[in-house]
Design an enzyme around this catalytic site. Structure first.
Site, PDB file in Angstrom:
ATOM      1  CG  HIS A 118      26.379 -22.315  17.457  1.00 45.52           C
ATOM      2  ND1 HIS A 118      27.624 -22.120  18.021  1.00 45.52           N
ATOM      3  CD2 HIS A 118      25.761 -23.222  18.241  1.00 45.52           C
ATOM      4  CE1 HIS A 118      27.752 -22.854  19.099  1.00 45.52           C
ATOM      5  NE2 HIS A 118      26.639 -23.539  19.266  1.00 45.52           N
ATOM      6  CG  ASP A 119      29.825 -19.867  15.993  1.00 47.24           C
ATOM      7  OD1 ASP A 119      30.032 -18.774  15.447  1.00 47.24           O
ATOM      8  OD2 ASP A 119      29.131 -19.985  17.023  1.00 47.24           O
ATOM      9  N   GLY A 136      27.812 -27.512  17.173  1.00 48.14           N
ATOM     10  CA  GLY A 136      28.428 -26.214  17.054  1.00 48.14           C
ATOM     11  C   GLY A 136      29.939 -26.255  16.953  1.00 48.14           C
TER      12      GLY A 136
END
Length: 260
Positions: A118-119, A136
């Site tokens: 994520h991200d 992440g």
């Protein structure tokens, strides 16, 4: 070319010439642009945006919710640029409230079984080797190459034109234009072969090497080395990119390598 054996949500926005092979699943709120091919058994989940002329191989899963206990179901995305290849069983998670999106740039190659969490933000012309794992909120700049089985700690920043050796555990930031190897991961020289392939002159490569001599071979701490570089070397885009990277590093840059 949408196969009757594939499931495409009626709210998905799929360009007319996208090829969708059998047993694909495409969820709602998905956008796939012209010329892209989605291989058999791939799963494209809510919030995914895939650009033009991409190739998604069988078994890939794009847009799954983050593996982050802080995630509360917020609306986030995965955004993939043009001409990017995503090989078998790659997984790319969408963002969280931290940044709202996971980004993969243009002309990237994500090899089989790699994971992008994520991200994370990957630039253009990046290669991620087989089974490499990107945690992440990692940032990887243009033209970086990570060999197979590389594990990257969350929040790490990897600079442009970097080459990371296979099996490396990346816990610190890796500044641009270098090779990184050994354990713990360390500076092992400038990525001269990669730079020549991208038409950097020998003079420019020597300049980059001189910058890293201050950082890694003169016995100075990073602050003193940066002061010396700014005082003694003329400004250039490459010199300034390295300086800004080191100054802005939140985790600290990787160590130098000094053979016994």
């Amino acid at each position: 070319m949408k196969q009757p054996l594939a499931y495409v949500h009626p709210e998905a926005k799929i360009a007319d010439n996208v090829v969708i092979e059998p047993f694909v699943t495409i969820d709602k709120d998905v956008v796939i642009e012209e010329g892209t091919r989605i291989g058999s058994n791939a799963t494209i989940l809510e919030g995914t945006r895939i650009g033009k002329n991409c190739n998604v191989f069988p078994g890939a899963v794009i847009g799954a919710v983050p593996q982050d206990l802080k995630f509360r179901g917020e609306k986030t995305t995965v955004e993939i640029g043009n001409n990017t290849t995503i090989r078998e069983c790659v997984t790319i998670n969408r963002g969280t409230s931290a940044k709202g999106k996971t980004i993969i740039g243009d002309n990237c190659l994500l090899m089989a079984y790699s994971h992008i969490a994520h991200d994370s933000v990957l630039g253009n012309n990046i290669i991620i080797g087989n089974a490499s794992q990107i945690a992440g909120e990692v940032v990887i700049d243009d033209y970086a190459i990570l060999s197979g089985l590389v594990a990257v700690h969350q929040f790490v920043h990897i600079g442009s034109h970097v080459m990371v050796s296979g099996g490396s555990l990346v816990r610190k930031d890796i500044p641009p234009f270098v090779k990184a190897a050994r354990e713990p991961v360390s500076y092992v020289g400038v990525n001269s072969i990669g730079l020549r392939r991208r038409e950097y002159s020998n003079e420019k490569i020597r300049e980059i090497q001189d910058v890293y001599r201050y950082l890694y071979q003169k016995g100075m701490n990073n602050h003193a080395a940066i002061e010396a570089i700014e005082a003694e070397m003329p400004a250039s885009p490459e010199r300034d990119e390295i300086i800004l990277f080191v100054k802005n590093s939140k985790r600290g840059i990787m160590r130098g390598y000094f053979p016994e």
